[in-house]
Design a protein around this motif. Structure first.
Motif, PDB file in Angstrom:
ATOM      1  N   ARG A  55       0.864  -1.318   0.068  1.00 56.30           N
ATOM      2  CA  ARG A  55       0.038  -0.044  -0.133  1.00 56.30           C
ATOM      3  C   ARG A  55       1.025   1.107  -0.030  1.00 56.30           C
ATOM      4  O   ARG A  55       1.951   1.310   0.567  1.00 56.30           O
ATOM      5  N   GLY A  87     -10.992  -6.559   0.190  1.00 58.71           N
ATOM      6  CA  GLY A  87      -9.603  -6.531   1.249  1.00 58.71           C
ATOM      7  C   GLY A  87     -10.037  -7.480   2.087  1.00 58.71           C
ATOM      8  O   GLY A  87      -9.149  -8.224   2.782  1.00 58.71           O
ATOM      9  N   GLY A  91      -8.427 -11.176   3.657  1.00 62.57           N
ATOM     10  CA  GLY A  91      -8.054 -11.309   5.051  1.00 62.57           C
ATOM     11  C   GLY A  91      -8.749 -12.455   5.706  1.00 62.57           C
ATOM     12  O   GLY A  91      -8.025 -13.263   6.413  1.00 62.57           O
ATOM     13  N   TRP A 129      -5.863  -4.037  10.959  1.00 58.17           N
ATOM     14  CA  TRP A 129      -6.593  -3.149   9.686  1.00 58.17           C
ATOM     15  C   TRP A 129      -5.649  -2.312   9.275  1.00 58.17           C
ATOM     16  O   TRP A 129      -4.741  -1.915   9.699  1.00 58.17           O
ATOM     17  N   PRO A 130      -5.573  -2.106   7.955  1.00 56.93           N
ATOM     18  CA  PRO A 130      -6.538  -2.781   6.957  1.00 56.93           C
ATOM     19  C   PRO A 130      -6.316  -3.828   6.246  1.00 56.93           C
ATOM     20  O   PRO A 130      -7.138  -4.707   5.677  1.00 56.93           O
ATOM     21  N   ASN A 131      -4.775  -4.467   6.218  1.00 55.05           N
ATOM     22  CA  ASN A 131      -4.435  -5.258   5.147  1.00 55.05           C
ATOM     23  C   ASN A 131      -3.250  -6.149   5.707  1.00 55.05           C
ATOM     24  O   ASN A 131      -2.556  -6.763   4.655  1.00 55.05           O
ATOM     25  N   ASP A 132      -2.742  -6.046   6.793  1.00 61.36           N
ATOM     26  CA  ASP A 132      -1.988  -7.150   7.380  1.00 61.36           C
ATOM     27  C   ASP A 132      -2.015  -8.127   8.078  1.00 61.36           C
ATOM     28  O   ASP A 132      -3.103  -8.206   8.761  1.00 61.36           O
ATOM     29  N   LEU A 143      -1.596  -7.715   2.150  1.00 59.58           N
ATOM     30  CA  LEU A 143      -2.473  -7.684   1.081  1.00 59.58           C
ATOM     31  C   LEU A 143      -2.725  -6.578   0.406  1.00 59.58           C
ATOM     32  O   LEU A 143      -2.371  -5.389   0.997  1.00 59.58           O
ATOM     33  N   LEU A 144      -2.959  -6.693  -0.780  1.00 59.93           N
ATOM     34  CA  LEU A 144      -3.070  -5.490  -1.625  1.00 59.93           C
ATOM     35  C   LEU A 144      -4.090  -5.639  -2.605  1.00 59.93           C
ATOM     36  O   LEU A 144      -4.082  -6.540  -3.448  1.00 59.93           O
ATOM     37  N   LEU A 145      -5.270  -4.737  -2.472  1.00 61.50           N
ATOM     38  CA  LEU A 145      -6.391  -4.748  -3.380  1.00 61.50           C
ATOM     39  C   LEU A 145      -6.176  -3.629  -4.496  1.00 61.50           C
ATOM     40  O   LEU A 145      -5.876  -2.265  -3.985  1.00 61.50           O
ATOM     41  N   ILE A 159      -6.322  -9.038  -6.206  1.00 68.47           N
ATOM     42  CA  ILE A 159      -6.192  -9.232  -4.836  1.00 68.47           C
ATOM     43  C   ILE A 159      -4.612  -9.802  -4.720  1.00 68.47           C
ATOM     44  O   ILE A 159      -4.542 -10.822  -5.156  1.00 68.47           O
ATOM     45  N   TRP A 219     -13.917 -11.005  10.338  1.00 69.83           N
ATOM     46  CA  TRP A 219     -12.811 -10.307  10.421  1.00 69.83           C
ATOM     47  C   TRP A 219     -12.220 -10.016  11.697  1.00 69.83           C
ATOM     48  O   TRP A 219     -11.140 -10.002  12.437  1.00 69.83           O
TER      49      TRP A 219
END
Length: 278
Positions: A55, A87, A91, A129-132, A143-145, A159, A219
């Motif tokens: 990100r 995203g 997760g 939050w938001p993507n690890d 994660l990468l959206l 994704i 989540w």
């Protein structure tokens, strides 16, 4: 070329797989294919990635034995307001796949409780939050959206998953670890097998965004830092408070000392003791 394969649920759902010896970025490759007319669902996996990214343009190192994969997902039939919630779908699916490295479960049946004992052990995996994904406060995965509108109005999302399976990069500004370093021995190929099935199960629950409340609950079951101090850097501002929850749009909800609540769409997040020092 490799031992990568789709799980049975992914095959049944019509997912496909491309495996490459080397790519600059699996996300870039997947989106390039989308621009050429590929609709997906299609997985792109690289044994070596030379120019991965996270990100806000940060880099993501790909070391031998780690998992680097991207899933091209068609979203033309999804309300654009719901696309960012993919995203969280990713997760939930990744956490379920990671839990299966401890105890294999039936394909497409995620382990949904963070407190479930896995052969006598509590799951160590937590979503930041938001993507690890974290293990003992150290970063295990990112994660990468990304989403794009193509000529004619067709829309695609990609994704990206980067998981430290065998090793973690050094000299980072934050703690990082790998499955191997945290005593969870598995292969990237086996983790991918699980992940390809779990994304099918999670996407079914998500139901093009209509089922996000279920994804949100799952989540939160595995969220790091709920009820603890959090700080979020938003540009030149730092928001301090208690991490209360995420709302129905996936935004971080921070409660300040005076009881007021603020929702955060994006920012650099620090949890626990790191939040008080930020």
């Amino acid at each position: 070329m490799s031992g990568y394969r789709l799980g049975p649920a992914a095959k049944a759902a019509g997912h496909r797989l491309h495996v490459h010896e080397s790519l600059s970025s699996t996300n870039t490759q997947a989106m390039d294919l989308a621009r050429q007319g590929e609709r997906g669902p299609l997985w792109v996996v690289a044994l070596r990635q030379d120019a991965g990214r996270g990100r806000r343009g940060s880099t993501w190192a790909s070391l031998p034995g780690n998992l680097t994969a991207s899933l091209l997902w068609p979203v033309s039939d999804v309300d654009p307001v719901h696309v960012p919630s993919l995203g969280f779908v990713a997760g939930v699916a990744l956490i379920a796949a990671l839990k299966r490295t401890i105890r294999p479960s039936h394909p497409g049946q995620p382990i949904t409780s963070s407190q479930e004992e896995v052969e006598g052990r509590i799951s160590p995996f937590r979503l930041k939050w938001p993507n690890d994904v974290l293990v003992s406060g150290a970063k295990l995965a990112g994660l990468l959206l990304e989403a794009e509108i193509h000529p004619g109005g067709r829309r695609s999302a990609v994704i990206g998953f980067g998981v430290n399976v065998a090793a973690s990069p050094q000299d980072l500004p934050y703690p990082a670890t790998s499955l191997s370093q945290s005593s969870h021995e598995t292969r990237a190929e086996d983790l991918f097998d699980y992940l390809s099935d779990e994304i099918v199960a999670a996407a079914r629950l998500w139901s093009r965004g209509g089922g996000f409340s279920t994804i949100r609950r799952l989540w939160l079951d595995d969220a790091a830092g709920i009820g603890a101090p959090v700080s979020v850097r938003i540009g030149g501002e730092i928001v301090h408070g208690i991490f209360e929850t995420i709302d129905e749009a996936g935004r971080l909800v921070v409660r300040s000392d005076d009881g007021t609540r603020r929702t955060v769409t994006a920012g650099e997040v620090h949890l626990g003791s790191a939040a008080t020092a930020a």
